[in-house]
Structure formats: C-alpha cells, structure tokens
Write a protein that holds these residues in place. Sequence first.
Motif, PDB file in Angstrom:
ATOM      1  N   THR A  92      -4.073  -3.752   2.829  1.00 20.09           N
ATOM      2  CA  THR A  92      -5.082  -3.170   1.955  1.00 20.09           C
ATOM      3  C   THR A  92      -6.385  -3.968   2.067  1.00 20.09           C
ATOM      4  N   VAL A 137      -7.696  -1.372  -4.737  1.00 28.54           N
ATOM      5  CA  VAL A 137      -6.260  -1.102  -4.647  1.00 28.54           C
ATOM      6  C   VAL A 137      -6.058   0.242  -3.947  1.00 28.54           C
ATOM      7  N   GLU A 138      -4.844   0.496  -3.537  1.00 23.89           N
ATOM      8  CA  GLU A 138      -4.496   1.823  -3.021  1.00 23.89           C
ATOM      9  C   GLU A 138      -4.542   2.805  -4.183  1.00 23.89           C
ATOM     10  N   PHE A 171       0.817  -1.217   0.000  1.00 22.23           N
ATOM     11  CA  PHE A 171       0.000   0.000   0.000  1.00 22.23           C
ATOM     12  C   PHE A 171       0.858   1.279   0.000  1.00 22.23           C
ATOM     13  N   ASN A 207      -0.782  -4.991  -4.285  1.00 24.46           N
ATOM     14  CA  ASN A 207      -1.581  -4.007  -5.009  1.00 24.46           C
ATOM     15  C   ASN A 207      -1.270  -4.065  -6.501  1.00 24.46           C
ATOM     16  N   ARG A 260      -7.072  -9.588  -3.116  1.00 25.95           N
ATOM     17  CA  ARG A 260      -5.690  -9.956  -2.825  1.00 25.95           C
ATOM     18  C   ARG A 260      -5.591 -11.448  -2.512  1.00 25.95           C
TER      19      ARG A 260
END
Length: 346
Positions: free
Chosen positions: A163, A216-217, A33, A199, A157
């Motif tokens: 995240t 995602v970030e 992240f 990510n 993930r």
Amino acid sequence: MKTRTIVLALLGAAWLAQPAAAQTLINGAGATFPYPIYSKWFDAYTKVDPELRFNYQSIGSGGGIKQIISRTVDFGASDGPMTDEQLKRAPGLLHVPTVLGAVVTTYNLAGNPKLRFTPDVLADIFLGKITKWSDPRLTGANPGVSLPDQPIAVVHRSDGSGTTYIWVDYLSKVSPEWQQKVGKGTSVNWPVGLGGKGNEGVAGQVKNTPGALGYVELAYAVKNKLPVGLVKNAAGKLVEPTIESTTAAAAGAARSMPADFRVSLTNPPGDDAYPIASFTWLLVYKDQPDQAKGRAIVSFLWWMSHEGQKFAADLLYAPLPPQVVKQIEARIKEINYQGKPLLAAR
C-alpha cells in the motif's frame, strides 16, 4: 462361516479406524491491502475443495516478499511488484494479478467533510511542508468548507507495505521533490508522521487521532466509517475512488500488460481514472516443490481468476479485466511439478 464372519468384522473395524483423508494446508503471507477479499476467497474455496485449508498471515507486502524468497510459505502476496534485484534471489517466481484496488486519502475532522486534494498538496503534506488544515492551498481546493486551524497529524505505514509502494509511487510521479528526496519502495524514510502497522493500524490511528490524515486501501476506510477524499487526476479531473474509477485506471495497462504482469497504474491518463490504484499480486513459484500443494495452488488460482472475481465488487475491489484474465490463464498453465503442468486440462 464363523471364521469368515470374524475376518469381515475385523476388516470393517480396521476400515472404521482409518483416519479421515488428510487436509492439505497452504501457507501464505503478505499484503494487508487485499486481505478482506483473500479471506472471503479462502473461505468460499473450501466449498469447492473441502480438503483444502489456507493459513494466510496478513503481515504486509514486505514480509510476504521476504517469506516467499526464503520459501517459508507456499505463496506470497504483494501490492508492489518485486524489484529485479529481489527476483534474482527467487528464480522462477511469478506475479499473478488477483484484483485491483484503490489507495485513498482518509482523515479525521469534525463532521468529516468531503475534501478535495491536488497532487502537489498531498506530496507537500507528506513532505512536511503543509502542516495545518487551514493552509491556503488546502482551503483554496475546498471552497465552502470550513477547515480548522489545526495541525495535520500525518499517518503512514510502519511496516514494509505494498500500500505504501502504491502511495509513494504516485507521489514520485507527481512531485519531483518527493522523487528526489524520498523516492519509492515498500518502505521509505518518511519526512514526517506517525506509523501504523498494516492498513488496519493506519485506519485505527486516523480514527483515533483528531486532525489525522493517512492512506489506506478503500475497504479499510469504508469498514472504519472514515471519509475518503477526491483526488485530481492526470487529466485535471477531481475523481472519487470507486470500483468504476479504479477500473478506468487499469484500462490502458490492460491493453499493454507486460508479460510478467509487473505494471504501475498510478497517475494514468483518462478523465474517469482514479490516480492512486493498483493491481495486487499473488507470488508463486513456476516450479512447485510439492505436487499435491502445487496442484491445489493452481486450481485455486484458476478459480480465483474466474469464479472468484464475482466477490470483488461487494468488497470494494475492481475485478480483473477480461484480457488480463486470458494472460493469467496462460501463466497458470506454466506452473509445474518436475516439468509436468499441474493444471488439469481446461
């Protein structure tokens, strides 16, 4: 005279033969992240301390927590606070907030329209209850947008991830069914979907899969030129993930930050607050086993929480609130070697 000249020559040769000052290598592992800003910081800090180098492995928060507990690295990194059970296995391990970031809904549709999502819809997509883009609950939230009769390819993930923790912590707050059936953690049993590592892996899966939707970030979505959705917050306002809306999410927590910094920012109050945001933390031991490394770590932590914050916005992170920086200063001053504080007087 001749003898003196020879001695001086020998001394000079010996001095020239001395190795250059040894570099100090700091090893860390964990969250993907904050990897973009950590990479920037580690590079920029070499100008402050040319003899210091960082080796950071972006392996996910779960891996970072495991490695710092086992003391195979000098620091860990996580976007999800460690549990009480994990901290029992690592006495004296501190959470040091570094920046704030937003976890975003990203997707792959023709034309990549700007979409709006409600909390219940996001939860039901990841529960496998909403399976097509043409579902009435999605089209109803997006008037004027032509959504295809196409399956939603959910991406999550595959590794232990902070995240993920932020994402499922949010879903647990907004969906009683999610809380009951799946819950929260850096790793969960996903009801549906494909896994991506890091990510980077999720962004890549979304980018290469028509009809995909994942989380995602923010920086990873922007880097991959992926769209990000607006999300309805606790005040009922549709909010886009930005530095400003991420900062707004931290406003309440910053006023009542717990002493150990383990706090959840998801689904906060406030009209302007983006609902899926979090601090990210470096994990370091209060009692350092190596004096030189410990001194380097505390100096870096001080720089990171002060001068280093100026790099945050360009990389789409929100800087630390000033009142949190004050608390971090006190925590850094507690880090010691054999009972002696490692930070030089400030």
